[in-house]
Design an enzyme around this catalytic site. Structure first.
Site, PDB file in Angstrom:
ATOM      1  N   ASP A 297      28.260 -33.797  83.475  1.00 22.29           N
ATOM      2  CA  ASP A 297      28.728 -33.355  82.155  1.00 22.29           C
ATOM      3  C   ASP A 297      29.418 -32.000  82.239  1.00 22.29           C
ATOM      4  O   ASP A 297      29.380 -31.209  81.297  1.00 22.29           O
ATOM      5  CB  ASP A 297      27.593 -33.320  81.139  1.00 22.29           C
ATOM      6  CG  ASP A 297      28.085 -33.504  79.699  1.00 22.29           C
ATOM      7  OD1 ASP A 297      29.292 -33.716  79.499  1.00 22.29           O
ATOM      8  OD2 ASP A 297      27.261 -33.423  78.783  1.00 22.29           O
TER       9      ASP A 297
ATOM     10  N   GLU B  72      30.671 -38.441  84.724  1.00 24.48           N
ATOM     11  CA  GLU B  72      31.006 -37.981  83.364  1.00 24.48           C
ATOM     12  C   GLU B  72      31.382 -36.511  83.442  1.00 24.48           C
ATOM     13  O   GLU B  72      30.546 -35.622  83.322  1.00 24.48           O
ATOM     14  CB  GLU B  72      29.840 -38.162  82.385  1.00 24.48           C
ATOM     15  CG  GLU B  72      30.234 -37.815  80.950  1.00 24.48           C
ATOM     16  CD  GLU B  72      29.067 -37.808  79.981  1.00 24.48           C
ATOM     17  OE1 GLU B  72      29.042 -36.906  79.118  1.00 24.48           O
ATOM     18  OE2 GLU B  72      28.192 -38.679  80.092  1.00 24.48           O
TER      19      GLU B  72
END
Length: 386
Positions: free
Chosen positions: A344, A64
């Site tokens: 992230d 991600e």
């Protein structure tokens, strides 16, 4: 001791290096000027350092990892200050800065996805064209320039579901994309709505996953749950953060997961693969309550026990939650074969999280699964050879 916020936590983890690998509590304790480490903390730090050294060579696939473009920044930002912040942290950099951060943290591959809500609020032909251009920008840009370092999830024009299904197929078959990433509700509907069955059916036919990333709530939900009458709080963007990364995002994704199970999505599409991030978006904490309380009312409407769908249809990533106690709780309920590493980036520091995971006390085989092998298997890809 002063409470630590998300950025303070990650900064402390970076500064402390391998000593940050034990837990949030260990980071806070080590960062405090007022507390001397006790014997147990010393022993934990020694063990963490030993495990870190054992696993220093661990490679990583980040599942991600976010990007934006000047067009998306203008489309999805709340004001000029927000754009300036996103540019400052490197969200739209897909070149040397990003590669440098990856190299510094030992992140071998980033799987890129567009900043929330991507093009989900753009209807019609404009949304379709914008999704195509964003996907092609990745192929012609960083994926071509840095072979092996970048993969991608497709951006889809979800307000046009048939076109979204076609763009998913095109991007997978022609450009080698690994699936798609969605961002919360699409005009007040979630993926359990019949409108989106063409997208789900195509993902199953292509055998690629859909990553459920959070998105901001609908206006009505925002007003009821997150708005404030105190103007000074609004100026500090408190409602915006409250409804997003500070709390609301995580509840929103878990709600969508429960909806998809409850309303039979996985009975209609038993081979559908769904990924969620942020250490399960609260799922480990709520797992037993959800399984128990939702099991009975769905017993006659679902083909399997409620909790079985979490085992059969979901994968979970660690994105932005480098906390060992949460990982241990997640692994209590979700197989280690279904957990994948993520950072992230650029909203979280790569090195803080790779250093944390190198120091986690798990068998080497399990750590390899989480760090890269599960991603290799799910996405049918191989870690690039240096």
């Amino acid at each position: 001791m002063k409470p630590m916020g998300r950025r303070s936590f990650l900064a402390a983890a970076t500064a402390l290096g391998i000593g940050a690998g034990v837990s949030t509590h260990a980071i806070v304790s080590a960062a405090s000027d007022n507390e001397a480490p006790d014997q147990a903390s010393d022993q934990n730090a020694d063990k963490t350092a030993e495990i870190y050294e054992r696993d220093r060579d661990l490679p990583f696939i980040g599942t991600e990892e976010t990007f934006s473009t000047p067009t998306l920044l203008k489309l999805n930002s709340i004001n000029e200050d927000h754009i300036a912040f996103l540019e400052e942290i490197g969200l739209s950099d897909l070149d040397q800065r990003r590669i440098g951060d990856m190299d510094a943290g030992g992140l071998n591959v980033q799987i890129l996805s567009a900043h929330t809500p991507a093009v989900q609020n753009v209807p019609g032909k404009r949304g379709i064209d914008l999704a195509y251009r964003l996907n092609r920008q990745l192929v012609d840009g960083p994926i071509a320039k840095y072979p092996g370092r970048f993969k991608a999830f497709a951006t889809l024009p979800l307000q046009s579901p048939e076109a979204a299904a076609d763009e998913l197929e095109r991007s997978v078959r022609e450009d080698g994309f690994l699936g798609a990433l969605t961002n919360g509700h699409i005009t007040k509907k979630y993926l359990d709505h019949p409108d989106f069955e063409p997208v789900l059916a195509r993902a199953v036919a292509l055998d690629v996953p859909i990553y459920l990333h959070p998105g901001y709530p609908a206006d009505e939900v925002f007003e009821i749950l997150y708005s404030t009458t105190r103007s000074e709080y609004t100026k500090e963007y408190q409602p915006y953060i409250f409804s997003g990364s500070g709390y609301g995002w995580h509840q929103e994704v878990l709600t969508q997961c429960v909806r998809m199970i409850t309303y039979g999505v996985f009975d209609r599409f038993p081979k559908l693969k769904i990924i969620i991030g942020h250490m399960g978006e609260g799922l480990p904490f709520y797992y037993e309550r959800i399984a128990n309380d939702m099991g009975e009312p769905t017993e006659n409407s679902l083909k399997k026990p409620f909790e079985q769908y979490f085992q059969d249809n979901f994968w979970v990533t660690t994105s932005a939650f480098p906390q060992t106690e949460l990982l241990n709780l997640l692994l209590k309920y979700i197989s280690v074969d279904r957990v994948m590493f993520a950072t992230d980036y650029p909203f979280a520091d790569i090195k803080a999280q790779t250093d944390w995971f190198r120091g986690v006390d798990l068998p080497r085989e399990d750590k390899e699964k989480i760090a890269f092998r599960n991603a290799e298997k799910l996405f049918r890809m191989k870690m690039p050879v240096k």
